[in-house]
Design an enzyme around this catalytic site. Sequence first.
Site, short mmCIF file in Angstrom:
data_model
loop_
_atom_site.label_atom_id
_atom_site.label_comp_id
_atom_site.label_asym_id
_atom_site.label_seq_id
_atom_site.Cartn_x
_atom_site.Cartn_y
_atom_site.Cartn_z
N GLU A 103 1.18 -1.08 0.41
CA GLU A 103 0.18 -0.19 -0.23
C GLU A 103 1.06 1.04 -0.24
O GLU A 103 0.77 1.77 -0.53
CB GLU A 103 -1.67 0.00 1.49
N TYR A 104 1.68 1.27 0.44
CA TYR A 104 2.99 1.91 0.90
C TYR A 104 3.62 2.59 -0.45
O TYR A 104 3.77 4.06 -1.00
CB TYR A 104 4.07 1.92 1.71
N ASP A 105 4.37 1.41 -1.22
CA ASP A 105 4.34 1.64 -2.56
C ASP A 105 3.26 1.84 -3.26
O ASP A 105 3.47 2.87 -4.33
CB ASP A 105 5.27 0.70 -3.15
N SER B 257 36.07 21.26 15.97
CA SER B 257 36.42 19.83 16.67
C SER B 257 36.53 20.20 18.06
O SER B 257 36.17 21.29 18.10
CB SER B 257 37.39 19.44 16.56
N ILE B 258 36.22 19.01 18.58
CA ILE B 258 36.35 18.91 20.52
C ILE B 258 37.10 18.95 20.73
O ILE B 258 37.93 17.46 20.43
CB ILE B 258 35.16 18.36 20.96
N LYS C 279 29.06 10.64 22.69
CA LYS C 279 29.70 11.17 21.01
C LYS C 279 29.50 9.71 20.48
O LYS C 279 30.49 8.54 20.58
CB LYS C 279 31.06 11.05 22.14
N ARG D 17 31.68 17.51 7.63
CA ARG D 17 32.59 18.70 7.76
C ARG D 17 34.12 19.47 6.84
O ARG D 17 34.17 19.73 6.76
CB ARG D 17 33.06 18.11 8.75
N GLU E 12 25.72 14.26 13.67
CA GLU E 12 26.61 12.90 13.40
C GLU E 12 25.43 12.10 12.56
O GLU E 12 24.00 11.49 12.87
CB GLU E 12 26.66 11.92 14.06
N CYS F 24 42.75 -33.63 13.91
CA CYS F 24 42.21 -32.90 15.28
C CYS F 24 43.80 -32.69 16.08
O CYS F 24 44.20 -33.05 15.83
CB CYS F 24 41.62 -33.36 15.84
S1 IVH Z 1 30.38 18.93 19.26
C1 IVH Z 1 31.94 23.09 18.88
N1 IVH Z 1 28.24 16.80 20.40
O1 IVH Z 1 32.78 14.39 17.18
C2 IVH Z 1 31.41 21.13 19.05
N2 IVH Z 1 30.35 16.15 18.44
O2 IVH Z 1 35.64 16.83 17.19
C3 IVH Z 1 31.62 21.17 18.20
N3 IVH Z 1 30.61 14.35 17.89
O3 IVH Z 1 33.69 15.15 14.42
C4 IVH Z 1 30.90 19.27 17.89
N4 IVH Z 1 28.93 13.86 18.85
O4 IVH Z 1 30.89 14.86 14.85
C5 IVH Z 1 29.47 17.58 18.99
N5 IVH Z 1 27.42 15.15 21.30
C6 IVH Z 1 27.93 15.31 20.34
C7 IVH Z 1 29.00 14.80 19.36
C8 IVH Z 1 30.41 15.30 18.19
C9 IVH Z 1 29.77 12.88 18.52
C10 IVH Z 1 31.40 14.17 17.00
C11 IVH Z 1 31.10 15.61 15.63
C12 IVH Z 1 33.58 15.56 15.57
C13 IVH Z 1 33.43 14.93 16.91
C14 IVH Z 1 34.08 16.78 17.66
#
Ligand code: IVH
Length: 682
Positions: A35-37, A82-83, A121, A142, A178, A418
Amino acid sequence: MIESAAQRIAFLRAEIEKHNYQYYELDAPLIPDTEYDRLFRELQTLEAQHPELAAPDSPTRRVGGKVLAAFQPVRHAVPMLSIRTETDISDQGALAFDARVRKELELGADEAPVEYACELKFDGLAVNLRYERGVLVQAATRGDGETGEDVTQNVRTIHCIPLRLAGCDTPVLEVRGEVYMRRDDFERYNEKQRAQGLPALVNPRNGAAGSIRQLDPVLAARRPLSFFAYGLGEAQGWASPPAHSAVLDALAKMGMPVSGERAVARGAEGLVEFHRRIAAMRDSLPFDIDGVVYKVNSLTLQARMGFVSREPRWAVAHKYPAEEQITVVRDIDIQVGRTGKLTPVAKLTPVFVGGTTVSNATLHNEDETRRKDVRTGDTVIVRRAGDVIPEVVGVVLGQRPADAGEPFDLRKRLGGKCPVCGSAIVREEGEADWRCSGGLFCPAQRRQALLHFASRRAMDIEGLGDKLVEQLVEQKLVQTPADLYRLDWATLANLDRMGEKSAGNLLEAIARSRKTTLARFIYALGIRNVGEATAKDMARHFATLDNCMAADGERLQQVPDIGPVVAQSIVAFFAEPHNREVIAHLRKAGVYWPEHEEDAVRALPLKGKIFVLTGTLSGMGRDEAKARLEALGARVSGSVSKKTDGVVAGAEAGSKLEKAKDLGVPVLDETQFLNLLGEHEE
Ligand code: IVH
């Protein structure tokens, strides 16, 4: 009223998105796939007839893009940062971050704890989703943080990413998050690939990253991806809430997937608690994470703290032990399991992974080893997640040395024997595992073989349990079941946890077991694929053990319910000289049974009758009822048919009783059943 094309299109789009949500997000479809199709095809047709009604947020836009020559570069309106990663995986990591934040904000020791947004993360690929007036117009990777790649086509195929934000027509809102692959989706995808002889993905992260960077959107769409939002990029005309956690709440309201595993925590203590809580549930999450992320929750404070070299001062990733590492295969060993299964195991240069040092990793079986093409000398990825045994997930082919080993061939490696006992190894049709065929003889299988031999439905040696078998094997008092009949009272009485009395009892039980039936004896041998029912069928059919041992595959298959696979197991078992030797020893030790059972059976009063048991009898268990009927020569079957001679119906009898009545098969209640037994049993 006649519906206009525009109205119908609008209706279909809304309907389809609703069903997408039910199917992909709630896992609760409201309509069948067909039906969806049908709805989907109707929308495609209408849109083709009315190109003026095309829309970028139509669900049809999720599929059917063009194959690209290359991805177009996209300059990010706001750089993707990045973090900073906290590598100290202990609580200290969280304490250090809180201390840095407090110092940065010049907070005194007596000032209130800082509020943090705590998140997972995710282990995937970062993307930026650009919505204009609530409609998804572009998705980009990114890249180097300044410039990424335009992956809009592929991102559209991710069903949980809304093509339109609910109740949001802000001029520009960029959502960052992500793209990842769930573990179950990863397994299912790999299974499908393998079934078609296609390459499997190494891990979910590679799966996600590879799919997003796939130039053919049809291939990308086949890979099951998911998405979690964790922040914003450019925002124009959006009245942002004052805290990061509230921003994510707002995104969730717009239909954006936001992980439920997040929390607002206060101070270092709150961070530590979150880190620990998530660590405990890491393995039960449906997707991989490599740590948690702490963010100062107040956007005002975030702005005050700013950045150092592409990393915000207000956020940190606090890691968990890596579950995958790279190391080198020194050798490939083959281990023999308790049931005779042969498992190739990679001997590794020791590596710290998943919280411990790993120097062995399973390769599962021959097919897996060949599929991954693991060879001695190879650099491999080793995975250890939670309590699961470490495994080799893949080879880094680019690093294969010139003198790497040959492609893996288990039989060749072992010369067909064996590695523990020298018996022939066999691999059944359709089975992935090689096995040692010396079940009665092989030291690796000794404990299992003895326990099975002594079990109630086999030789029924009461008192010969786990602990005792362990001791007998450990002290080399018993090597094969035949040795049981040579044990003496003094030896037994001296064992741990055995007194004079239990030693006496055990000796008696062993002696009693000498007199048995052919069926029990065959079952006791522990031949692979030969359960109690097959053993009985064999005994009935062949009447003597010599006949059984001499039968070839063809003759074995004349026994009801024995097919080619079972026949092959039986032939391999009796072909192994080690097993024949143990059987000869057992007979020499005095194990016996009435040989011409067929004659014995013929004289039995219920010979040839078929009974079915159903419901619960108040006075005896089902096993006993079955045994007593069989002792009188009857066969007990699991289902009622016209051939059934009688159905014994206890309390709460169900469909079998109904069926008996339908077919006119005689039904016996418990009293009648007892009378029947009484008539015939001496
Ligand atoms: S915040 C300014 N939150 O970790 C901060 N990053 O180096 C920007 N990542 O490749 C990132 N889970 O894709 C943030 N809950 C989360 C995350 C997250 C995964 C990844 C992100 C990036 C790397 C950060």
